[in-house]
Design a protein around this motif. Structure first.
Motif, PDB file in Angstrom:
ATOM      1  N   ALA A 193      -1.647  37.561  57.332  1.00 49.16           N
ATOM      2  CA  ALA A 193      -0.381  37.448  57.141  1.00 49.16           C
ATOM      3  C   ALA A 193       0.378  39.012  57.293  1.00 49.16           C
ATOM      4  CB  ALA A 193       0.010  36.825  55.720  1.00 49.16           C
ATOM      5  N   PRO A 194       1.589  39.134  57.704  1.00 45.09           N
ATOM      6  CA  PRO A 194       2.294  40.566  57.746  1.00 45.09           C
ATOM      7  C   PRO A 194       2.822  40.724  56.307  1.00 45.09           C
ATOM      8  CG  PRO A 194       3.689  38.616  58.497  1.00 45.09           C
ATOM      9  CD  PRO A 194       2.415  37.796  58.356  1.00 45.09           C
ATOM     10  N   GLY A 195       3.400  41.970  56.431  1.00 46.64           N
ATOM     11  CA  GLY A 195       3.665  42.491  54.923  1.00 46.64           C
ATOM     12  C   GLY A 195       4.808  41.691  54.286  1.00 46.64           C
ATOM     13  N   TRP A 196       5.690  41.201  55.108  1.00 46.39           N
ATOM     14  CA  TRP A 196       6.983  40.773  54.731  1.00 46.39           C
ATOM     15  C   TRP A 196       6.656  39.377  53.882  1.00 46.39           C
ATOM     16  CZ3 TRP A 196       7.997  35.843  56.415  1.00 46.39           C
ATOM     17  CH2 TRP A 196       7.785  35.367  57.514  1.00 46.39           C
ATOM     18  N   ALA A 197       5.509  38.562  54.290  1.00 48.05           N
ATOM     19  CA  ALA A 197       5.392  37.178  53.968  1.00 48.05           C
ATOM     20  C   ALA A 197       4.987  37.061  52.519  1.00 48.05           C
ATOM     21  CB  ALA A 197       4.069  36.882  54.653  1.00 48.05           C
ATOM     22  N   PRO A 198       5.552  36.156  51.726  1.00 47.56           N
ATOM     23  CA  PRO A 198       4.992  35.912  50.470  1.00 47.56           C
ATOM     24  C   PRO A 198       3.652  35.066  50.735  1.00 47.56           C
ATOM     25  CG  PRO A 198       6.686  34.308  51.078  1.00 47.56           C
ATOM     26  CD  PRO A 198       6.587  35.240  52.209  1.00 47.56           C
ATOM     27  N   LYS A 199       2.874  35.009  49.528  1.00 48.07           N
ATOM     28  CA  LYS A 199       1.528  34.230  49.427  1.00 48.07           C
ATOM     29  C   LYS A 199       1.879  32.782  49.471  1.00 48.07           C
ATOM     30  CE  LYS A 199      -2.863  33.901  46.717  1.00 48.07           C
ATOM     31  NZ  LYS A 199      -3.368  34.189  45.667  1.00 48.07           N
ATOM     32  N   VAL A 200       1.012  32.043  50.153  1.00 43.76           N
ATOM     33  CA  VAL A 200       1.165  30.657  50.269  1.00 43.76           C
ATOM     34  C   VAL A 200       0.085  30.298  49.251  1.00 43.76           C
ATOM     35  CG1 VAL A 200       0.524  28.561  51.682  1.00 43.76           C
ATOM     36  CG2 VAL A 200       1.652  30.552  52.691  1.00 43.76           C
ATOM     37  N   VAL A 201       0.684  29.379  48.187  1.00 45.60           N
ATOM     38  CA  VAL A 201      -0.279  28.871  47.001  1.00 45.60           C
ATOM     39  C   VAL A 201      -0.820  27.689  47.295  1.00 45.60           C
ATOM     40  CG1 VAL A 201      -0.299  28.414  44.699  1.00 45.60           C
ATOM     41  CG2 VAL A 201       1.390  30.243  45.414  1.00 45.60           C
ATOM     42  N   GLU A 202      -2.051  27.413  47.486  1.00 45.55           N
ATOM     43  CA  GLU A 202      -2.738  26.236  47.850  1.00 45.55           C
ATOM     44  C   GLU A 202      -3.562  25.489  46.543  1.00 45.55           C
ATOM     45  OE1 GLU A 202      -5.055  27.143  51.054  1.00 45.55           O
ATOM     46  OE2 GLU A 202      -3.442  27.338  52.438  1.00 45.55           O
ATOM     47  N   THR A 203      -3.494  24.208  46.630  1.00 47.73           N
ATOM     48  CA  THR A 203      -4.414  23.427  45.677  1.00 47.73           C
ATOM     49  C   THR A 203      -5.245  22.553  46.748  1.00 47.73           C
ATOM     50  OG1 THR A 203      -2.709  23.307  44.068  1.00 47.73           O
ATOM     51  CG2 THR A 203      -4.809  21.910  43.930  1.00 47.73           C
ATOM     52  N   ASP A 204      -6.589  22.706  46.400  1.00 43.26           N
ATOM     53  CA  ASP A 204      -7.546  21.998  47.515  1.00 43.26           C
ATOM     54  C   ASP A 204      -7.337  22.132  48.824  1.00 43.26           C
ATOM     55  OD1 ASP A 204      -8.920  21.213  44.980  1.00 43.26           O
ATOM     56  OD2 ASP A 204      -7.585  19.399  45.138  1.00 43.26           O
ATOM     57  N   GLY A 205      -6.701  23.506  49.401  1.00 44.67           N
ATOM     58  CA  GLY A 205      -6.215  23.769  50.748  1.00 44.67           C
ATOM     59  C   GLY A 205      -5.011  23.261  51.309  1.00 44.67           C
ATOM     60  N   VAL A 206      -4.091  22.611  50.270  1.00 44.79           N
ATOM     61  CA  VAL A 206      -2.933  22.094  50.603  1.00 44.79           C
ATOM     62  C   VAL A 206      -1.775  22.842  50.064  1.00 44.79           C
ATOM     63  CG1 VAL A 206      -1.378  20.030  50.642  1.00 44.79           C
ATOM     64  CG2 VAL A 206      -3.647  19.662  50.851  1.00 44.79           C
ATOM     65  N   PRO A 207      -0.794  23.290  50.808  1.00 46.74           N
ATOM     66  CA  PRO A 207       0.167  24.164  50.241  1.00 46.74           C
ATOM     67  C   PRO A 207       0.912  23.563  49.238  1.00 46.74           C
ATOM     68  CG  PRO A 207       0.136  24.350  52.787  1.00 46.74           C
ATOM     69  CD  PRO A 207      -0.757  23.091  52.180  1.00 46.74           C
ATOM     70  N   THR A 208       1.197  24.201  47.936  1.00 46.49           N
ATOM     71  CA  THR A 208       2.042  23.530  46.969  1.00 46.49           C
ATOM     72  C   THR A 208       3.211  24.512  46.459  1.00 46.49           C
ATOM     73  OG1 THR A 208       0.537  24.866  45.408  1.00 46.49           O
ATOM     74  CG2 THR A 208       0.099  22.372  45.886  1.00 46.49           C
ATOM     75  N   GLY A 209       3.312  25.686  47.038  1.00 47.03           N
ATOM     76  CA  GLY A 209       4.489  26.606  46.790  1.00 47.03           C
ATOM     77  C   GLY A 209       4.212  28.027  47.494  1.00 47.03           C
ATOM     78  N   LEU A 210       5.087  29.002  47.129  1.00 50.44           N
ATOM     79  CA  LEU A 210       5.160  30.251  47.696  1.00 50.44           C
ATOM     80  C   LEU A 210       5.138  31.216  46.563  1.00 50.44           C
ATOM     81  CD1 LEU A 210       7.481  30.162  50.860  1.00 50.44           C
ATOM     82  CD2 LEU A 210       4.903  30.294  50.794  1.00 50.44           C
TER      83      LEU A 210
END
Length: 374
Positions: A193-210
């Protein structure tokens, strides 16, 4: 658009009389039950070849694994992408084939029912219950079922109209050939991921938020980060895609909208005059390969602009989206408009041009599911 589920309404009351009679005619000697009426051949991953021997009858669903895959075994709750072909056992026609250039595959949740949102979802009711835990990715399954059994709970005016448009009678035996293409999600190589990108929060490999902690303020430009580079065909301008997505704005505690937890995909036209998503989606996704997961930063001018979208998206918001491109298909051409009536005596003629000269109604509000005009 959600399909309504009425108490009971027979499809025969909403179909032309000729179609209803055709579905119930024929002689017993011309009929065979279920898979006895047809031979299915061809490899998984391609449209099946159907060799009909007679009219097919079917009532309760009967399933048979034609080819066992060698992929991962499915678990209850898995969301899988399924390619499928629907054939009518009475007419021997193929009303729907997801392998066709203008059709999309569908998502099925193993062991869970879902409310159909699209025609593809509606048709998948005929076989979705037969996608079971323990089956393997790469498998091909044949399902025979009566049309009244498959769609009996959804024969309201909207659903019945869709089925009638496919020339499906109210007592036809239906054949579904379904290929379990894979677990729904990105397929390809991961990229940093580039520097501007927020972290993708995952649960069991599925995105749940940023998680925007440590992320810089929005740049004001359209930014696109490929997190997984897909291996499928490249999305072209004006195509319809099947996508899973999550949208959130900086500072928000949760997404303003997402499809992952709903186990449904969004079907949307990207690019071109018929685009059904915000401009930022079209500009970001056209040119990317199917199978990709991307993170998009959309400035207000390519999103919802100076118009708030309820309480979750204030005016002039920068939008962040995680998007999985699951499938893509050519968009069928729109039907030709009906010819205008000839003006009668005394009626003022018109050239058909709107006062806004093609501009959209400024009072029309785009929805927060990323569905708005380009």
């Amino acid at each position: 658009m959600r399909l309504r589920r009425p108490s009971m309404l027979l499809l025969s009351t909403l179909l032309p009389a000729s179609l209803v009679l055709a579905a119930c005619g024929g002689s017993d000697s011309d009929e065979a039950k279920g898979l006895d009426a047809v031979t299915i051949s061809g490899p998984v991953g391609e449209a099946p070849k159907l060799d009909w021997k007679s009219v097919m009858t079917a009532k309760k669903p009967v399933a048979k694994v034609l080819t066992e895959g060698d992929g991962a075994a499915l678990k209850k709750g898995d969301v899988v992408r399924v390619e499928f072909t629907l054939a009518d056992g009475w007419t021997h026609k193929v009303p729907f084939d997801s392998y066709a250039a203008t059709s999309l595959s569908t998502l099925v949740t193993v062991g869970t029912d879902k409310e159909p949102q699209t025609l593809t979802d509606l048709l998948s009711l005929g076989f979705a219950d037969q996608i079971k835990a323990g089956q393997k990715v790469g498998s091909r399954i044949a399902v025979t079922v009566g049309s009244d059994v498959a769609f009996g709970g959804y024969l309201g005016s909207q659903a019945a109209g869709l089925l009638a448009g496919l020339d499906i009678g109210n007592e036809d035996g239906l054949l579904f050939v379904a290929d379990i293409a894979g677990i729904a999600g990105p397929e390809g190589s991961e990229e940093p991921a580039p520097g501007w990108a927020p972290k993708v929060v995952e649960t069991d490999g599925v995105p749940t938020g940023l998680d925007f902690k440590g992320a810089p303020k929005p740049s004001g430009d359209l930014e696109v980060a490929t997190l997984v580079k897909g291996t499928g065909p490249v999305v072209t301008k004006g195509q319809t895609i099947l996508a899973s997505y999550l949208g959130q704005i900086p500072g928000a505690d949760k997404p303003f909208d997402e499809s992952y937890s709903k186990h449904t995909g969004l079907e949307a036209v990207v690019g071109g005059k018929d685009a059904s998503v915000v401009k930022g989606w079209s500009q970001a996704l056209v040119g990317l390969p199917v199978g990709s997961r991307v993170l998009i930063q959309i400035p207000p001018k390519l999103g919802y602009g100076d118009k708030a979208q309820g309480e979750d998206i204030p005016a002039n918001s920068t939008l962040y989206f995680v998007v999985d491109i699951l499938d893509a298909a050519d968009t069928p051409p729109k039907p030709e408009p009906a010819p205008e009536a000839t003006p009668t005596d005394g009626a003022a003629p018109t050239d058909g041009a709107a006062p806004t000269d093609g501009a959209t109604d400024p009072s029309a509000e785009p929805s927060t599911d990323a569905s708005t005009e380009e």
